[in-house]
Design a protein around this motif. Structure first.
Motif, mmCIF file in Angstrom:
data_model
loop_
_atom_site.group_PDB
_atom_site.id
_atom_site.type_symbol
_atom_site.label_atom_id
_atom_site.label_comp_id
_atom_site.label_asym_id
_atom_site.label_seq_id
_atom_site.Cartn_x
_atom_site.Cartn_y
_atom_site.Cartn_z
ATOM 1 N N VAL A 1 0.934 -1.221 -0.040
ATOM 2 C CA VAL A 1 -0.156 0.098 0.005
ATOM 3 C C VAL A 1 0.755 1.139 0.141
ATOM 4 C CG1 VAL A 1 -1.841 -1.149 1.204
ATOM 5 C CG2 VAL A 1 -0.143 0.217 2.403
ATOM 6 N N GLN A 2 0.292 2.439 -0.576
ATOM 7 C CA GLN A 2 1.013 3.821 -0.254
ATOM 8 C C GLN A 2 0.076 4.579 0.413
ATOM 9 O OE1 GLN A 2 1.513 6.561 -4.016
ATOM 10 N NE2 GLN A 2 3.657 5.934 -3.538
ATOM 11 N N ALA A 3 0.805 4.776 1.562
ATOM 12 C CA ALA A 3 -0.178 5.555 2.592
ATOM 13 C C ALA A 3 0.508 6.941 2.947
ATOM 14 C CB ALA A 3 -0.206 4.731 4.067
ATOM 15 N N ARG A 4 -0.506 8.036 3.052
ATOM 16 C CA ARG A 4 -0.121 9.340 3.316
ATOM 17 C C ARG A 4 -0.565 9.363 4.830
ATOM 18 N NH1 ARG A 4 -3.072 14.189 2.462
ATOM 19 N NH2 ARG A 4 -4.580 13.025 1.350
ATOM 20 N N TYR A 5 0.648 9.560 5.473
ATOM 21 C CA TYR A 5 0.292 9.445 6.947
ATOM 22 C C TYR A 5 0.775 10.929 7.933
ATOM 23 C CZ TYR A 5 0.987 7.090 11.672
ATOM 24 O OH TYR A 5 0.684 6.869 12.927
ATOM 25 N N LEU A 6 -0.133 11.143 8.695
ATOM 26 C CA LEU A 6 0.063 12.131 9.696
ATOM 27 C C LEU A 6 0.787 11.642 10.713
ATOM 28 C CD1 LEU A 6 -0.295 15.380 9.979
ATOM 29 C CD2 LEU A 6 -2.277 14.592 11.298
ATOM 30 N N ARG A 7 1.991 12.199 11.128
ATOM 31 C CA ARG A 7 2.946 11.710 12.297
ATOM 32 C C ARG A 7 3.059 13.176 13.086
ATOM 33 N NH1 ARG A 7 9.046 10.764 10.264
ATOM 34 N NH2 ARG A 7 9.466 12.840 9.286
ATOM 35 N N TRP A 8 3.714 12.822 14.484
ATOM 36 C CA TRP A 8 3.604 13.801 15.568
ATOM 37 C C TRP A 8 4.881 14.770 15.400
ATOM 38 C CZ3 TRP A 8 7.919 14.129 18.746
ATOM 39 C CH2 TRP A 8 8.961 12.939 18.803
ATOM 40 N N LYS A 9 6.177 14.258 14.585
ATOM 41 C CA LYS A 9 7.152 15.136 14.449
ATOM 42 C C LYS A 9 7.204 15.655 12.931
ATOM 43 C CE LYS A 9 10.395 11.482 13.637
ATOM 44 N NZ LYS A 9 11.639 10.545 14.099
ATOM 45 N N ALA A 10 7.984 16.678 12.683
ATOM 46 C CA ALA A 10 8.321 17.406 11.296
ATOM 47 C C ALA A 10 9.207 16.482 10.507
ATOM 48 C CB ALA A 10 8.880 18.677 11.485
ATOM 49 N N PRO A 11 8.648 16.244 9.192
ATOM 50 C CA PRO A 11 7.798 16.904 8.654
ATOM 51 C C PRO A 11 6.420 15.962 8.960
ATOM 52 C CG PRO A 11 8.796 15.526 6.943
ATOM 53 C CD PRO A 11 9.535 15.666 8.419
ATOM 54 N N THR B 1 4.758 0.482 13.847
ATOM 55 C CA THR B 1 3.291 0.428 14.001
ATOM 56 C C THR B 1 2.715 1.856 13.818
ATOM 57 O OG1 THR B 1 3.646 -0.958 16.077
ATOM 58 C CG2 THR B 1 1.538 0.496 16.030
ATOM 59 N N TYR B 2 1.793 1.934 13.190
ATOM 60 C CA TYR B 2 1.073 3.360 12.757
ATOM 61 C C TYR B 2 -0.362 3.177 13.121
ATOM 62 C CZ TYR B 2 5.021 3.109 9.219
ATOM 63 O OH TYR B 2 6.167 3.003 8.931
ATOM 64 N N ARG B 3 -0.903 4.476 13.642
ATOM 65 C CA ARG B 3 -2.039 4.580 14.020
ATOM 66 C C ARG B 3 -3.038 4.731 12.820
ATOM 67 N NH1 ARG B 3 -3.680 8.066 19.243
ATOM 68 N NH2 ARG B 3 -6.190 8.136 18.991
ATOM 69 N N VAL B 4 -4.167 3.891 12.583
ATOM 70 C CA VAL B 4 -4.877 3.996 11.423
ATOM 71 C C VAL B 4 -5.659 5.049 11.226
ATOM 72 C CG1 VAL B 4 -6.883 2.733 10.184
ATOM 73 C CG2 VAL B 4 -5.126 1.358 11.445
ATOM 74 N N GLY B 5 -6.085 5.724 12.421
ATOM 75 C CA GLY B 5 -6.644 7.026 12.443
ATOM 76 C C GLY B 5 -5.745 8.377 11.830
ATOM 77 N N ASN B 6 -4.783 8.105 11.668
ATOM 78 C CA ASN B 6 -3.744 9.202 11.316
ATOM 79 C C ASN B 6 -3.312 9.009 9.820
ATOM 80 O OD1 ASN B 6 -3.584 10.248 13.692
ATOM 81 N ND2 ASN B 6 -1.645 9.618 14.135
ATOM 82 N N VAL B 7 -3.979 7.697 9.149
ATOM 83 C CA VAL B 7 -3.642 7.516 7.597
ATOM 84 C C VAL B 7 -4.630 8.566 6.902
ATOM 85 C CG1 VAL B 7 -3.935 5.898 5.716
ATOM 86 C CG2 VAL B 7 -3.053 5.454 7.969
#
Length: 342
Positions: free
Chosen positions: A154-164, A198-204
């Motif tokens: 999969v190609q996922a666009r993800y929002l993480r807590w640190k920059a970027p 590990t990735y939080r699904v809600g941040n995808v």
């Protein structure tokens, strides 16, 4: 008891194929000698179980042989109906599948057994999310679960807590986990499958399931990975500690109002109480700000001794509370009901 074990042995061989006597003994929790006797009994009853010799050998059923002795006990049927978790299953996109499976299972059971199993849903309900939490939106969960099942990249666009903050990753999805009402994806980079993260699904934020497949790492166990990761995560969060004095009553109350790691740490580090019921201990904290917000829950039943920055923050907070509630003269201050001018 022995008849149940013989049936279990037969179903194990039917569903898993070749198994060694040692594997069967571990699965059924009996001795290897007992497995030998049980196999002889099955052969005597006309069940075609045969053994392959050598290091790669084991017991297996004759090709094409299947038993219809799959009747469920009352406890087994009730447990199956209890195991269906409607909310999470629906989030995975399998709600209709679960409903159809339950209907087929209930139709295949004897009337009395079906009635008892059906009553489980009327009497037990599992609510997975924690208290005071909004439902987390996970619009890509079903697609991720499908990619896990089909072993598709999969190609996922993800929002993480640190920059970027926003990143795009090509991932090999290995599994999904539901923890305290939150869904997590366990996945590895497409070019490094041996290092899952590990990735939080809600941040995808966006997801594309690719046509390209992948092969799961040999020996990867989702449950074992998650337990080890969760333990490391809890240990990594509490990177600081607070030296405190507190009452024995406050220590006893901590498991009810503090995260488990903090209450466990405080209890294990606690010294003996003095004659006034106060004791010294060390409490794990994430940071000075986190320690302030958490330890304020204990009110005047805790005194922070260190680190100095945390003690000073408590002093500042206490002075501010005194100004609000005691007033400049030290007596009770009246509430200020004046509206601000516009």
């Amino acid at each position: 008891m022995r008849a149940s074990r013989l049936l279990s042995l037969l179903l194990l061989l039917q569903t898993r194929g070749r198994m060694t006597a040692q594997e069967l003994s571990a699965e059924l929790e009996v001795s290897v000698r007992t497995i030998y006797r049980d196999v002889e009994s099955l052969n005597g009853a006309g069940v075609p179980v045969y053994a392959d010799r050598g290091p790669a050998g084991g017991y297996q059923l004759l090709d094409g042989y299947r038993t219809r002795l799959t009747g469920l006990t009352v406890d087994e049927a009730e447990t199956l109906f209890l195991s269906g978790v409607p909310g999470p299953v629906a989030e995975l996109g399998l709600g209709a599948v679960l409903t159809a499976a339950e209907l087929k299972l209930r139709a295949s059971l004897p009337p009395e057994l079906g009635a008892r199993a059906g009553r489980i849903r009327e009497r037990f309900h599992l609510d997975a999310p924690g208290w005071f939490r909004r439902d987390e939106q996970t619009p890509h969960l079903s697609a991720l679960a499908g990619a896990v099942w089909d072993e598709k990249l999969v190609q996922a666009r993800y929002l993480r807590w640190k920059a970027p903050r926003e990143v795009t990753r090509t991932l090999a999805p290995l599994g999904v986990v539901l923890k305290a009402g939150r869904w997590y994806l366990v996945a590895a980079a497409a070019d490094d499958l041996d290092k899952p993260l590990t990735y939080r699904v809600g941040n995808v934020l966006g997801l594309d399931v690719l046509d390209e497949g992948f092969s799961r790492p040999a020996g990867f166990d989702l449950g074992e990975f998650w337990r080890a990761w969760a333990k490391r995560y809890e240990e990594s969060v509490y990177v600081d500690q607070a030296e405190v004095r507190m009452t024995t009553a406050a220590l006893a109350r901590m498991p009810h109002v503090f995260p488990p790691a903090m209450s466990r740490g405080a209890a294990s580090n606690a010294g003996p109480p003095d004659e006034s019921g106060w004791l010294r201990t060390t409490v794990p904290i994430e940071s000075v700000k986190h320690g302030l917000l958490e330890l304020l829950k204990l009110g005047d039943e805790v005194e922070v001794l260190g680190p100095p920055e945390l003690r000073e923050r408590f002093a500042e907070t206490t002075r501010g509370l005194c100004r609000i509630y005691l007033g400049p003269a030290g007596g009770p201050a009246r509430p200020n009901h004046r509206r601000s001018e516009r």
